[in-house]
Design a protein around this motif. Structure first.
Motif, mmCIF file in Angstrom:
data_model
loop_
_atom_site.group_PDB
_atom_site.id
_atom_site.type_symbol
_atom_site.label_atom_id
_atom_site.label_comp_id
_atom_site.label_asym_id
_atom_site.label_seq_id
_atom_site.Cartn_x
_atom_site.Cartn_y
_atom_site.Cartn_z
ATOM 1 N N PHE A 56 7.200 15.016 3.211
ATOM 2 C CA PHE A 56 6.272 15.008 2.078
ATOM 3 C C PHE A 56 6.314 13.665 1.344
ATOM 4 O O PHE A 56 5.265 13.132 0.967
ATOM 5 C CB PHE A 56 6.575 16.142 1.107
ATOM 6 N N GLU A 57 7.505 13.116 1.137
ATOM 7 C CA GLU A 57 7.615 11.826 0.446
ATOM 8 C C GLU A 57 6.873 10.737 1.213
ATOM 9 O O GLU A 57 6.167 9.922 0.606
ATOM 10 C CB GLU A 57 9.088 11.440 0.280
ATOM 11 N N GLU A 58 7.016 10.735 2.528
ATOM 12 C CA GLU A 58 6.340 9.713 3.338
ATOM 13 C C GLU A 58 4.825 9.811 3.219
ATOM 14 O O GLU A 58 4.155 8.816 2.997
ATOM 15 C CB GLU A 58 6.763 9.824 4.801
ATOM 16 N N VAL A 59 4.287 11.019 3.375
ATOM 17 C CA VAL A 59 2.836 11.166 3.352
ATOM 18 C C VAL A 59 2.270 10.922 1.950
ATOM 19 O O VAL A 59 1.171 10.384 1.802
ATOM 20 C CB VAL A 59 2.390 12.531 3.925
ATOM 21 N N LEU A 60 3.021 11.295 0.921
ATOM 22 C CA LEU A 60 2.550 11.103 -0.457
ATOM 23 C C LEU A 60 2.804 9.687 -0.975
ATOM 24 O O LEU A 60 2.288 9.309 -2.020
ATOM 25 C CB LEU A 60 3.239 12.113 -1.394
ATOM 26 N N GLY A 61 3.612 8.924 -0.255
ATOM 27 C CA GLY A 61 3.942 7.567 -0.693
ATOM 28 C C GLY A 61 4.972 7.544 -1.808
ATOM 29 O O GLY A 61 5.031 6.596 -2.582
#
Length: 88
Positions: A56-61
């Protein structure tokens, strides 16, 4: 329902809407299941596991570690010998 899980649910929904993508596409981008996406978007998830949080952190930046996770001890897991060696 915690403030943390509500924040994540809002962020995931807003991200999908801004990108114009479906839950299926978000699942594909994060390498998670659609059921996992629905659970967290519906604010029905407990704290995520580190793997789910990182996806989630990766996709949300978002910065790594910005999503609170379930400690591995709570999952009944022992650190592996490999992970213990990496810490040395």
């Amino acid at each position: 329902m915690s403030e943390e899980s509500a924040r994540l649910a809002r962020a995931l929904i807003e991200f999908r809407e801004a990108e114009g993508i479906s839950e299926r596409e978000l699942a594909r981008r994060t390498w998670l299941s659609e059921a996992t996406i629905r659970t967290f978007e519906g604010d029905r998830g407990d704290l995520s596991t580190p793997i789910v949080a990182r996806s989630f952190e990766e996709v949300l930046g978002w910065a790594p570690g910005s999503i609170k996770t379930t400690p591995s001890e709570a999952l009944g897991r022992e650190p592996s010998a490999d992970s213990a060696m990496e810490l040395e």
